[in-house]
Design a protein around this motif. Structure first.
Motif, PDB file in Angstrom:
ATOM      1  N   LEU A 115     -10.596  -3.309  29.023  1.00 13.67           N
ATOM      2  CA  LEU A 115     -10.018  -2.803  27.788  1.00 13.67           C
ATOM      3  C   LEU A 115      -8.591  -2.321  28.012  1.00 13.67           C
ATOM      4  N   LEU A 116      -8.375  -1.527  29.058  1.00 10.52           N
ATOM      5  CA  LEU A 116      -7.028  -1.027  29.309  1.00 10.52           C
ATOM      6  C   LEU A 116      -6.092  -2.166  29.709  1.00 10.52           C
ATOM      7  N   ALA A 117      -6.593  -3.154  30.430  1.00 13.33           N
ATOM      8  CA  ALA A 117      -5.758  -4.301  30.801  1.00 13.33           C
ATOM      9  C   ALA A 117      -5.293  -5.049  29.546  1.00 13.33           C
ATOM     10  N   ARG A 118      -6.174  -5.209  28.566  1.00 15.02           N
ATOM     11  CA  ARG A 118      -5.790  -5.879  27.316  1.00 15.02           C
ATOM     12  C   ARG A 118      -4.757  -5.055  26.556  1.00 15.02           C
ATOM     13  N   ILE A 119      -4.938  -3.758  26.553  1.00 15.39           N
ATOM     14  CA  ILE A 119      -3.980  -2.885  25.859  1.00 15.39           C
ATOM     15  C   ILE A 119      -2.620  -2.961  26.543  1.00 15.39           C
ATOM     16  N   ALA A 120      -2.606  -2.816  27.862  1.00 17.69           N
ATOM     17  CA  ALA A 120      -1.344  -2.754  28.607  1.00 17.69           C
ATOM     18  C   ALA A 120      -0.594  -4.080  28.612  1.00 17.69           C
ATOM     19  N   SER A 121      -1.287  -5.187  28.466  1.00 12.40           N
ATOM     20  CA  SER A 121      -0.610  -6.483  28.531  1.00 12.40           C
ATOM     21  C   SER A 121      -0.087  -6.947  27.181  1.00 12.40           C
ATOM     22  N   SER A 122      -0.334  -6.208  26.138  1.00 10.91           N
ATOM     23  CA  SER A 122       0.072  -6.614  24.795  1.00 10.91           C
ATOM     24  C   SER A 122       1.547  -6.308  24.541  1.00 10.91           C
ATOM     25  N   ARG A 123       2.226  -7.275  23.964  1.00  7.00           N
ATOM     26  CA  ARG A 123       3.636  -7.050  23.599  1.00  7.00           C
ATOM     27  C   ARG A 123       3.740  -6.269  22.295  1.00  7.00           C
ATOM     28  N   ARG A 124       2.843  -6.577  21.375  1.00 10.88           N
ATOM     29  CA  ARG A 124       2.783  -5.832  20.113  1.00 10.88           C
ATOM     30  C   ARG A 124       1.820  -4.666  20.295  1.00 10.88           C
ATOM     31  N   ILE A 125       1.885  -3.727  19.380  1.00 13.04           N
ATOM     32  CA  ILE A 125       0.933  -2.618  19.433  1.00 13.04           C
ATOM     33  C   ILE A 125      -0.463  -3.214  19.248  1.00 13.04           C
ATOM     34  N   PRO A 126      -1.352  -3.010  20.217  1.00  9.42           N
ATOM     35  CA  PRO A 126      -2.677  -3.636  20.179  1.00  9.42           C
ATOM     36  C   PRO A 126      -3.687  -2.840  19.340  1.00  9.42           C
ATOM     37  N   TRP A 127      -3.550  -2.892  18.028  1.00 14.73           N
ATOM     38  CA  TRP A 127      -4.355  -2.060  17.143  1.00 14.73           C
ATOM     39  C   TRP A 127      -5.849  -2.282  17.327  1.00 14.73           C
ATOM     40  N   ARG A 128      -6.258  -3.528  17.461  1.00 11.93           N
ATOM     41  CA  ARG A 128      -7.692  -3.803  17.587  1.00 11.93           C
ATOM     42  C   ARG A 128      -8.253  -3.187  18.863  1.00 11.93           C
TER      43      ARG A 128
END
Length: 194
Positions: A115-128
């Motif tokens: 979960l944190l890896a998906r959040i940290a790798s996002s260029r846009r704010i990862p709202w989902r």
């Protein structure tokens, strides 16, 4: 005598209204404390447009209206059915360290790591993914991140110097000894008399 008003059809420059994330947090926690469940239910509607979303957006000023509406949505998701407000503590990275179950928490939990890896790798704010993190914290009965700090971090999401996602990753993967030392470190006050 001249008319001080601008000519019809022209838009006078409006002053820029600044954001106030601390006031948003205060308003949101007051909703929980006063058991205004109808307003909180309105905030849980993902596609805004309700009076509650508009009110949350006021705290974002002209620039961050949508972001503040979404923070209010996350707050309402976390507090669904709660009668005690939580101001939260720390950043999202520090809060994600609390996600988990009997198999481990934070970096020791594979789901929390992904979960944190998906959040940290996002260029846009990862709202989902942020919604998923807040939901996981709620289901684990763990404190959310500081709502005020979360708003400020998301305002700086695209600022390369702020490196919000990197800082969250560092705080998530902080070794337990350093995490404990950081929480127990006494705050020092600078002497202003010299």
């Amino acid at each position: 005598m001249t008319d001080p008003r601008p000519p019809a059809g022209t838009d006078p420059e409006r002053p820029c209204v600044p954001h106030d994330s601390a006031a948003l947090t205060t308003w949101l926690t007051t909703l929980v404390r006063n058991r205004e469940y109808g307003t909180l239910a309105e905030l849980r509607r993902a596609r805004g447009g309700t009076n509650a979303h508009i009110r949350a957006g006021w705290y974002g000023g002209d620039e961050h209206r949508d972001l503040f509406e979404r923070i209010a949505f996350l707050f309402a998701i976390y507090h669904q059915g709660s009668s005690t407000p939580s101001y939260g503590t720390g950043s999202l990275g520090a809060a994600a360290r609390r996600i988990g179950d009997g198999t481990g928490r934070g970096p020791d939990n594979p789901g929390a790591r992904r979960l944190l890896a998906r959040i940290a790798s996002s260029r846009r704010i990862p709202w989902r993914q942020l919604q998923h993190a807040i939901t996981r914290l709620r289901s684990c009965e763990q404190a959310p991140p500081s709502w005020t700090e979360l708003a400020e971090d998301l305002i700086s999401w695209h600022d390369r110097k702020a490196r919000v996602a990197y800082r969250w990753s560092v705080e998530f993967h902080l070794p337990p000894e350093q995490d404990k030392a950081a929480r127990n470190k006494p705050t020092t006050r600078k002497d202003t008399t010299s």
